[in-house]
Design an enzyme around this catalytic site. Structure first.
Site, mmCIF file in Angstrom:
data_model
loop_
_atom_site.group_PDB
_atom_site.id
_atom_site.type_symbol
_atom_site.label_atom_id
_atom_site.label_comp_id
_atom_site.label_asym_id
_atom_site.label_seq_id
_atom_site.Cartn_x
_atom_site.Cartn_y
_atom_site.Cartn_z
ATOM 1 N N ASN A 135 0.924 -0.830 -0.309
ATOM 2 C CA ASN A 135 -0.051 0.090 0.193
ATOM 3 C C ASN A 135 1.006 1.138 -0.070
ATOM 4 O O ASN A 135 0.392 2.238 -0.295
ATOM 5 C CB ASN A 135 -1.027 0.028 1.167
ATOM 6 N N ILE A 145 2.535 6.840 1.143
ATOM 7 C CA ILE A 145 1.100 6.076 1.554
ATOM 8 C C ILE A 145 -0.138 5.991 0.907
ATOM 9 O O ILE A 145 -0.599 6.825 0.167
ATOM 10 C CB ILE A 145 1.254 6.173 3.187
ATOM 11 N N CYS A 146 -0.361 5.363 -0.206
ATOM 12 C CA CYS A 146 -1.994 4.883 -0.253
ATOM 13 C C CYS A 146 -3.410 4.025 0.311
ATOM 14 O O CYS A 146 -3.238 2.978 0.173
ATOM 15 C CB CYS A 146 -1.877 4.174 -1.484
ATOM 16 N N ILE A 147 -3.905 4.874 1.297
ATOM 17 C CA ILE A 147 -4.463 4.623 1.843
ATOM 18 C C ILE A 147 -5.800 5.732 1.840
ATOM 19 O O ILE A 147 -5.530 6.530 2.106
ATOM 20 C CB ILE A 147 -4.938 4.653 3.493
#
Length: 463
Positions: A316, A323-325
């Site tokens: 992720n 950060i890919c959230i």
């Protein structure tokens, strides 16, 4: 001068003659003595100083029109001056013959009262008149003018003259229009130059205004980000949940252009985000690691950019380290605090989102087997994340620095000299930093020397 006697038929009586010019009275005027003379002769007599009547030598101070004599003279019968036997007609005949003007056919036979003579001469066919065609120069009797105008040679010459005259008038008109429009064009060019200069000045002013507004917007954004960072610092100092025990945050100072410093009211040390050192969750491959994440705010309400430095081997996390959230990107809530962001990141380390991978390599390794995936993470922890140091010269995080500054301030407090105060008991602004020029605590930066009413410090990084 009066009317010549030879045009009258019969000869007028002596009572109608002027004693000065000996001609028949014209515009008769009478002196006070009663003697009558021509109007022109009276003017000549009265113009001299000490004027007297030419007949009786009486004083001639002024004259009045003699209408009775004028009526008598106007009713006398006269011949046309162009008659053959008339002296003026004979002289005119000799002059016209010498000039080559046709004079055959005798003179005018008209007779009538003097008052009608002027009207007769306007239509008399024996009066010598010039040709009406400009440039011709021919002169003949009025009754012969029609033959002159309709003659073949004359007609051709007249056409040439009229064409030349028309061309000349047209050239003059064109020249006049050219001069007029050239002057108008010069005036318009000057006006356009003025308008161009005004437009240029307006464009420069608009550029300055746009630059100023852009600078103000940038300064406003920097202030909004700084205020948000201050709130997060205060919230972090007041309360840090147990789940985030061991996490340290270090403020990141914003890079401010020189032109913005004056618009930030002297606050040169503004915060733009935090560098967070996150301990790896226990009982996971990340245990024992200290992960460095940079959280930068773009404005006071939008989602921050969260990025690991260097990039992390995690499905992720993009190869750039971002950060890919969804909760800190697409589903961002402006009320989300720094605690919640850090807790989300820490939880994602232990529980990656398999349905939304950002790195194909990490995803493929994870799908091949968990042992290979954890071994790769432990290898990176040993090589990259086992010895992470604080940024720059900062050896203390927010809480440690606040505690150190609070203790230092309290120890130095008894030695602080008294500050000048206003009527409300507040320290005067000119005394700020008087005794603690090098102190970085919030109370000295804002002119406070004590804790606020809640027993907590107003925390501000930098001066």
């Amino acid at each position: 001068m009066g009317h010549p006697a030879e045009i009258f038929s019969p000869t007028p009586p002596d009572g109608c003659r002027c004693a000065v010019c000996m001609d028949v009275l014209e515009s008769a005027r009478m002196f006070p003595c009663g003697h009558t003379f021509c109007g022109g002769c009276c003017s000549g007599v009265t113009a001299a100083s000490g004027a007297v009547c030419p007949t009786c030598r009486a004083g001639a101070g002024g004259s009045a029109p003699n209408y009775s004599v004028r009526d008598v003279v106007d009713g006398l019968t006269v011949r046309c001056p162009e008659s053959e036997g008339h002296g003026e007609g004979r002289k005119r005949k000799r002059d016209t013959e010498a000039e080559g003007v046709a004079a055959a056919g005798g003179g005018c036979a008209w007779t009538g009262p003097l008052r009608d003579l002027d009207e007769h001469r306007k239509t008399c066919g024996y009066v010598i008149v010039p040709c009406m065609v400009p440039g011709c120069g021919h002169r003949c009797r009025r009754k012969d003018m029609e033959a002159h105008l309709s003659g073949g040679a004359s007609l051709l010459r007249h056409m040439q003259l009229m064409h030349a005259s028309h061309d000349a008038r047209q050239g003059e008109a064109i020249q006049a229009l050219t001069t007029k429009y050239e002057s108008r064009i010069k005036s318009l060019v000057k006006s356009n130059a003025k308008y161009d200069s005004r437009i240029k000045a307006s464009e420069e002013a608009n550029k300055k205004y746009d630059s100023m507004m852009k600078s103000l917007e940038e300064a406003s954004t920097i202030k909004a980000i700084h205020e948000k960072c201050l709130k997060e610092c205060r919230r972090w100092i007041d309360y840090r949940p147990d789940a985030l025990h061991g996490v340290k945050i270090y403020p990141i100072r914003a890079k401010i252009a020189d032109k913005l410093r004056s618009k930030l009211c002297g606050h040169e040390h503004m915060m733009s985000g935090f560098e967070c050192h996150i301990p790896g969750p226990s009982n996971t491959p990340w245990e024992g690691a200290t992960l460095r994440a940079r959280i930068s705010y773009n404005d006071g309400a939008g989602p921050p950019r969260c990025q690991f430095e260097p990039p992390l081997f995690h499905m992720n996390v993009y190869p750039s380290g971002t950060i890919c959230i969804s909760t800190i990107h697409q589903d961002w809530d402006p009320n989300m605090t720094l605690h919640e962001i850090l807790f989300t990141i820490q939880q994602n380390l232990a529980h990656p989102i398999i349905d939304d991978p950002c790195q194909s390599e990490t995803y493929n390794v994870y799908m091949r087997g968990k042992d290979e995936y954890e071994a790769r993470i432990k290898k990176d922890v040993a090589e990259k994340w086992s010895n992470v140091r604080p940024p720059g010269d900062n050896t203390l995080d927010v809480i440690e620095k606040a505690d150190a500054l609070s203790r230092a301030h309290l120890m130095e407090q008894p030695k602080v000299p008294g500050f000048a105060r206003d009527a409300d008991g507040k320290p005067s602004k000119e005394n700020y930093h008087t005794s603690y020029r090098d102190c970085e605590c919030s109370c000295c930066a804002w002119g406070q020397k004590f804790y606020d009413d809640k027993g907590k410090m107003r925390f501000l990084f930098g001066r």
